[in-house]
Motif scaffolding. Structure first.
Motif, mmCIF file in Angstrom:
data_model
loop_
_atom_site.group_PDB
_atom_site.id
_atom_site.type_symbol
_atom_site.label_atom_id
_atom_site.label_comp_id
_atom_site.label_asym_id
_atom_site.label_seq_id
_atom_site.Cartn_x
_atom_site.Cartn_y
_atom_site.Cartn_z
ATOM 1 N N VAL A 129 0.836 -1.197 0.000
ATOM 2 C CA VAL A 129 0.000 0.000 0.000
ATOM 3 C C VAL A 129 0.872 1.248 0.000
ATOM 4 C CG1 VAL A 129 -1.928 -1.133 1.150
ATOM 5 C CG2 VAL A 129 -0.228 0.027 2.518
ATOM 6 N N LYS A 170 -1.557 7.556 1.620
ATOM 7 C CA LYS A 170 -2.090 8.765 0.992
ATOM 8 C C LYS A 170 -2.360 9.875 1.995
ATOM 9 C CE LYS A 170 -5.527 8.199 -1.774
ATOM 10 N NZ LYS A 170 -6.742 7.706 -2.439
ATOM 11 N N GLN A 184 -10.262 3.816 4.481
ATOM 12 C CA GLN A 184 -9.811 3.380 3.156
ATOM 13 C C GLN A 184 -9.223 4.536 2.350
ATOM 14 O OE1 GLN A 184 -13.308 1.500 1.605
ATOM 15 N NE2 GLN A 184 -12.826 -0.469 2.554
ATOM 16 N N GLN A 185 -9.527 5.760 2.719
ATOM 17 C CA GLN A 185 -8.960 6.915 2.031
ATOM 18 C C GLN A 185 -7.549 7.234 2.512
ATOM 19 O OE1 GLN A 185 -11.844 10.011 2.623
ATOM 20 N NE2 GLN A 185 -13.350 9.051 1.256
ATOM 21 N N TYR A 223 -5.037 5.149 2.435
ATOM 22 C CA TYR A 223 -4.049 4.399 1.662
ATOM 23 C C TYR A 223 -4.620 3.988 0.315
ATOM 24 C CZ TYR A 223 -6.730 0.313 3.103
ATOM 25 O OH TYR A 223 -7.742 -0.578 3.315
ATOM 26 N N GLU A 224 -3.703 3.557 -0.552
ATOM 27 C CA GLU A 224 -4.089 3.030 -1.863
ATOM 28 C C GLU A 224 -3.237 1.791 -2.126
ATOM 29 O OE1 GLU A 224 -4.113 4.350 -6.567
ATOM 30 O OE2 GLU A 224 -3.474 5.781 -5.045
ATOM 31 N N GLU A 225 -3.895 0.691 -2.423
ATOM 32 C CA GLU A 225 -3.173 -0.542 -2.716
ATOM 33 C C GLU A 225 -2.671 -0.485 -4.154
ATOM 34 O OE1 GLU A 225 -3.624 -5.365 -2.251
ATOM 35 O OE2 GLU A 225 -5.372 -4.095 -1.915
ATOM 36 N N THR A 226 -1.443 -0.937 -4.384
ATOM 37 C CA THR A 226 -0.859 -0.885 -5.726
ATOM 38 C C THR A 226 -1.521 -1.910 -6.647
ATOM 39 O OG1 THR A 226 0.868 -2.473 -5.170
ATOM 40 C CG2 THR A 226 1.380 -0.144 -4.817
#
Length: 146
Positions: free
Chosen positions: A70, A73, A86-87, A89-92
């Motif tokens: 992740v 963000k 959930q905002q 982080y962002e999973e690759t």
């Protein structure tokens, strides 16, 4: 020491606190145990619980069978609802594809399982089969040792 007030911008935060706020782990103590157990990595290396992370940090987090990569963000020191978490982080894309591939392989592997427990006769047959193979194995090795 960064303040965790929701009104002030946070530049850095402890990794255990962020993992808890991002809802990867239910409690900070579980997050701490996972970090100490080597389940969380930054740049391919294990991290310590006190590691300070920033926006843009890439983390690899292992939870059970799943291994997620992740990108951080946003930072938060408070645990909010799941949509807000959930905002953070962002999973690759690579991580998502790898997890889906492993999940399908796991499902295919589990298809080979029988749908019932072996009966008494089945267990006897299995035991007999194992004993015969063990004897053949022992004979093979004793023959080749000469």
């Amino acid at each position: 020491m960064p303040k965790t007030s929701s009104h002030e911008a946070i530049e850095t935060i402890r990794i255990d606190k962020w993992l808890w706020a991002a809802r990867f782990f239910k409690t900070r103590s579980i997050a701490k145990a996972a970090i100490e157990g080597g389940k969380v990595h930054h740049n391919g290396e294990r991290v310590k619980v006190s590691k300070e992370i920033r926006v843009g940090t890439e983390l690899t987090i292992q939870q059970g069978f799943d291994k997620k990569t992740v990108l951080v963000k946003a930072l938060s020191g408070v645990r909010g609802p799941a949509p807000v978490a959930q905002q953070l982080y962002e999973e690759t894309e690579v991580s998502i594809a790898r997890r889906e591939l492993i999940a399908t392989q796991r499902k295919l592997h589990n298809l080979a399982r029988p749908d019932h427990r072996p009966s008494k006769k089945d267990r006897r047959d299995i035991s007999k089969f194992k004993q015969e193979n063990d004897q053949q194995f022992d004979q093979f090795w004793s023959y080749n040792d000469d």
